[in-house]
Design an enzyme around this catalytic site. Structure first.
Site, short mmCIF file in Angstrom:
data_model
loop_
_atom_site.label_atom_id
_atom_site.label_comp_id
_atom_site.label_asym_id
_atom_site.label_seq_id
_atom_site.Cartn_x
_atom_site.Cartn_y
_atom_site.Cartn_z
CG ASP A 1 42.69 45.22 29.17
OD1 ASP A 1 42.23 46.37 30.68
OD2 ASP A 1 43.80 45.14 29.36
NE ARG A 2 38.29 42.78 27.82
CZ ARG A 2 39.42 42.40 27.49
NH1 ARG A 2 40.19 43.63 26.17
NH2 ARG A 2 40.37 41.52 27.58
CB CYS B 1 35.96 38.51 28.84
SG CYS B 1 36.67 39.79 29.66
CB THR C 1 36.53 42.96 33.11
OG1 THR C 1 36.96 41.96 33.59
CG2 THR C 1 36.60 44.50 33.02
CB ALA C 2 34.21 41.87 28.14
CB CYS D 1 39.67 37.60 36.08
SG CYS D 1 41.28 37.81 34.08
#
Length: 232
Positions: free
Chosen positions: A48-49, A83, A85-86, A193
């Protein structure tokens, strides 16, 4: 010749499937042979990032880089990643590969600057994306202002993780966060997101929402050398 697209996925699987579907639906093609050759690594082992960025969880970089290299070795000519956040780890990934990697954050911010110049932008995203400022830096580069929820951020987080978990969900809390951003002057809202991109379609949201998944799908179609059914 059309370039082969690699999708660095698994974050989450539903968002990965949604991006794949968007590329297909937005490509101007009359038969199977006119579509883009797409390779997908749905790597659900990537930690999980957000947990890593704000709570000292496992570092996702090793798995992200492994996926990128795997897609490259399979013959992908360029990559995209569903993604937001990634993208905090984008620089670490591109150092390890030789093929282009389209940056969804940058492409989305460029699109917003072209279409919504002068407007205040609201960000709806994970706490990891909000706290690290990955969108702040990209938006501010174009001279625009970005605001984020404070009182209602948990509503957005819960909405995202409920979609990931496949739970029965309501949109009420999410709408409260949108109202908070409107009160801060936001006129345009980034679905920052990829689960929010899924929620956007699920709840038929209305308003000035920018879907980064759609933006990167359209950019990828053109980068691959194809025409799209929708312009940016």
């Amino acid at each position: 010749m059309c370039k082969k697209l690699g999708i660095l996925g698994g974050m989450g699987p539903l968002a990965t499937a949604d991006l794949f579907k968007k590329v297909i639906l937005l490509t101007d093609a009359n038969c199977d042979q006119e579509h883009i050759h797409i390779l997908i690594d749905n790597n659900t082992s990537i930690p999980d990032r957000t947990a890593h960025l704000i709570a000292e969880g496992d570092d996702p970089r090793e798995q992200l880089i492994a996926s990128a290299k795997r897609l490259e070795s399979m013959g992908a000519d360029f990559l995209i990643m569903p993604c937001n956040t990634a993208h905090n780890f984008y620089e670490a990934i591109i150092k390890e590969i030789e093929i282009p990697f389209l940056n969804m954050i940058e492409e989305t911010s460029k699109f917003i600057a072209e279409k919504y110049a002068g407007k205040k932008i609201g960000l709806l995203a994970t706490e990891g994306t909000c706290q690290t400022g990955v969108y702040d830096r990209a938006i501010q580069k174009y001279g625009m202002e970005l605001v984020k929820p404070t009182k209602t951020q948990k509503n957005v987080t819960d909405f995202i993780y409920d979609i990931k978990a496949g739970k029965d969900i309501t949109i009420d809390g999410f709408n409260e966060s949108v109202e908070e951003l409107k009160n801060l002057g936001a006129e345009v809202f980034i679905l920052g997101c990829t689960e929010l991109s899924v929620g956007y379609e699920m709840f038929k949201m209305k308003g000035n929402y920018v879907d980064p998944l759609e933006v990167i799908a359209l950019r990828a179609i053109h980068f691959a050398g194809k025409k799209s059914l929708k312009s940016l």
